[in-house]
Design an enzyme around this catalytic site. Structure first.
Site, PDB file in Angstrom:
ATOM      1  N   ASP A  13      36.583  36.544  -0.332  1.00 47.06           N
ATOM      2  CA  ASP A  13      36.652  35.078  -0.365  1.00 47.06           C
ATOM      3  C   ASP A  13      37.832  34.668   0.504  1.00 47.06           C
ATOM      4  O   ASP A  13      38.665  35.505   0.864  1.00 47.06           O
ATOM      5  CB  ASP A  13      36.864  34.587  -1.818  1.00 47.06           C
ATOM      6  N   SER A  14      37.918  33.386   0.796  1.00 50.02           N
ATOM      7  CA  SER A  14      39.074  32.899   1.558  1.00 50.02           C
ATOM      8  C   SER A  14      40.355  33.054   0.732  1.00 50.02           C
ATOM      9  O   SER A  14      41.440  33.039   1.290  1.00 50.02           O
ATOM     10  CB  SER A  14      38.859  31.441   1.939  1.00 50.02           C
ATOM     11  N   TYR A  45      39.168  28.011   4.351  1.00 49.43           N
ATOM     12  CA  TYR A  45      38.092  28.153   5.338  1.00 49.43           C
ATOM     13  C   TYR A  45      37.292  26.844   5.432  1.00 49.43           C
ATOM     14  O   TYR A  45      36.644  26.586   6.435  1.00 49.43           O
ATOM     15  CB  TYR A  45      37.115  29.256   4.905  1.00 49.43           C
ATOM     16  N   GLY A  46      37.364  26.064   4.364  1.00 48.79           N
ATOM     17  CA  GLY A  46      36.462  24.915   4.193  1.00 48.79           C
ATOM     18  C   GLY A  46      36.565  23.828   5.230  1.00 48.79           C
ATOM     19  O   GLY A  46      35.672  23.000   5.348  1.00 48.79           O
ATOM     20  N   CYS A  76      32.688  33.396  -0.964  1.00 48.38           N
ATOM     21  CA  CYS A  76      33.083  32.109  -0.410  1.00 48.38           C
ATOM     22  C   CYS A  76      31.844  31.336   0.060  1.00 48.38           C
ATOM     23  O   CYS A  76      31.059  31.848   0.863  1.00 48.38           O
ATOM     24  CB  CYS A  76      34.021  32.356   0.780  1.00 48.38           C
ATOM     25  N   ASN A  77      31.695  30.124  -0.439  1.00 46.89           N
ATOM     26  CA  ASN A  77      30.532  29.308  -0.052  1.00 46.89           C
ATOM     27  C   ASN A  77      30.560  28.959   1.431  1.00 46.89           C
ATOM     28  O   ASN A  77      29.524  28.922   2.083  1.00 46.89           O
ATOM     29  CB  ASN A  77      30.500  28.005  -0.851  1.00 46.89           C
ATOM     30  N   THR A  78      31.762  28.704   1.940  1.00 46.15           N
ATOM     31  CA  THR A  78      31.867  28.332   3.358  1.00 46.15           C
ATOM     32  C   THR A  78      31.419  29.508   4.230  1.00 46.15           C
ATOM     33  O   THR A  78      30.597  29.345   5.131  1.00 46.15           O
ATOM     34  CB  THR A  78      33.310  27.899   3.694  1.00 46.15           C
ATOM     35  N   GLU A 155      43.583  24.306  -7.388  1.00 40.97           N
ATOM     36  CA  GLU A 155      44.642  25.319  -7.253  1.00 40.97           C
ATOM     37  C   GLU A 155      45.955  24.842  -7.861  1.00 40.97           C
ATOM     38  O   GLU A 155      46.803  25.637  -8.249  1.00 40.97           O
ATOM     39  CB  GLU A 155      44.820  25.710  -5.782  1.00 40.97           C
ATOM     40  N   CYS A 187      31.054  25.445  -4.132  1.00 41.33           N
ATOM     41  CA  CYS A 187      32.380  25.899  -3.704  1.00 41.33           C
ATOM     42  C   CYS A 187      32.972  26.710  -4.849  1.00 41.33           C
ATOM     43  O   CYS A 187      32.793  26.353  -6.023  1.00 41.33           O
ATOM     44  CB  CYS A 187      33.260  24.693  -3.392  1.00 41.33           C
ATOM     45  N   THR A 188      33.673  27.765  -4.480  1.00 40.63           N
ATOM     46  CA  THR A 188      34.233  28.670  -5.493  1.00 40.63           C
ATOM     47  C   THR A 188      35.104  27.961  -6.526  1.00 40.63           C
ATOM     48  O   THR A 188      35.191  28.386  -7.665  1.00 40.63           O
ATOM     49  CB  THR A 188      35.117  29.711  -4.789  1.00 40.63           C
ATOM     50  N   HIS A 189      35.765  26.876  -6.099  1.00 40.24           N
ATOM     51  CA  HIS A 189      36.748  26.231  -6.973  1.00 40.24           C
ATOM     52  C   HIS A 189      36.157  25.224  -7.959  1.00 40.24           C
ATOM     53  O   HIS A 189      36.799  24.859  -8.926  1.00 40.24           O
ATOM     54  CB  HIS A 189      37.795  25.484  -6.133  1.00 40.24           C
TER      55      HIS A 189
END
Ligand code: DGL
Length: 268
Positions: A13-14, A45-46, A76-78, A155, A187-189
């Site tokens: 992932d980023s 990365y987004g 990572c989705n991006t 974050e 998105c991961t977050h």
């Protein structure tokens, strides 16, 4: 020589967010070893260009291959929305992204055939989710919205603050008007922000978090290719690597993984 099936699964992932995927993989495949790489030196990365995201994704995959991984999960989705075709062309190891698993679930659970997608700017601009929805069912309608401020808010640990709800309401207002009944958290977050997103979108909306479904697809790939670990007597081990100072990764990683993270720094 290490037995083929006992090789680890690689996840990249980023940064920290992919730990939400790692958590589900650990649950679904408890006997597998995992090597996780978070590219913390180069995130986010987004908001980067597709070219840069592809370059980083190739480098991350090369790094994981040094551990002899038998499957690479692009958490990572991006990266998943931009780099999967290049990674599949360049590497022979099976590559699993998070877009298809999420879309499969979204298509299954929508009753009204109207699906919302939220993600980083680069993910939304790539139209990867929209294309995949159309591919699975051309009659479904999708509506996408980039929510770039969600990543720093998650974050920061501001998961239920007034400011986060305000931001969520601003981003999500256009989607509210579209009468969607399912929303892909692309998105991961975003799974961390479920509470505020629900407050902004209303109770009846169904969320699709790709992590769980991706872990199930990882299992399917391992079973289909006879790649499951042969040791049932011990739990798998997880190793975490990051490309920058691991202190923040360790601290914030706990919220994403749901347990303590011990990470080593490894430059790629
Ligand atoms: N991991 C990224 C994603 O899922 C979010 C963080 C970033 O922008 O790097 O798209």
């Amino acid at each position: 020589m290490m037995k083929k099936n006992n090789r680890p699964i690689g996840i990249f992932d980023s940064g920290i967010g992919g730990l939400t995927v790692a958590k589900e993989v650990i649950k679904e495949l408890p006997h597998e070893d995992i090597v996780y790489f978070g590219d913390t030196a180069r995130l986010p990365y987004g908001n980067k260009s597709p070219r840069t995201v592809i370059k980083f994704s190739v480098e991350n995959t090369k790094f994981l291959l040094k551990f002899g991984v038998k499957l690479v999960i692009v958490a990572c989705n991006t990266s998943s929305s931009i780099a999967i075709p290049t990674l599949r062309r360049r590497f022979r190891v099976p590559i699993l992204g998070v877009i298809k698993p999420a879309v499969k679930k979204a298509v299954q659970i929508t009753d009204v055939g109207r699906i919302g997608i939220i993600g980083t700017r680069t993910t939304i601009e790539s139209k990867a989710y929209q294309r995949e929805i159309k591919r699975l069912d051309p009659y479904l309608k999708s509506f996408a919205q980039a929510c770039p401020l969600f990543v720093p808010l998650a974050e920061e640990g501001w998961v239920d603050e007034e400011v986060t709800l305000k931001v969520a309401k601003m981003y999500l207002a256009p989607l509210l008007e579209k009468n969607i009944d399912a929303l892909v958290l692309g998105c991961t977050h975003y799974p961390i922000l479920t509470k505020v997103i629900r407050k902004a979108m209303g109770k009846s909306i169904k969320f699709i978090d790709s992590a769980e479904r991706t872990a199930q697809d990882a299992k399917r790939i391992l079973v289909a290719n006879s790649l499951c670990a042969q040791r049932k007597s011990r739990k798998g081990k997880c190793r975490f690597y990051v490309s920058d100072e691991p202190a923040v990764f360790k601290k914030v990683g706990k919220w994403f993984l749901g347990r303590t993270v011990s990470a080593r720094v490894q430059k790629v």
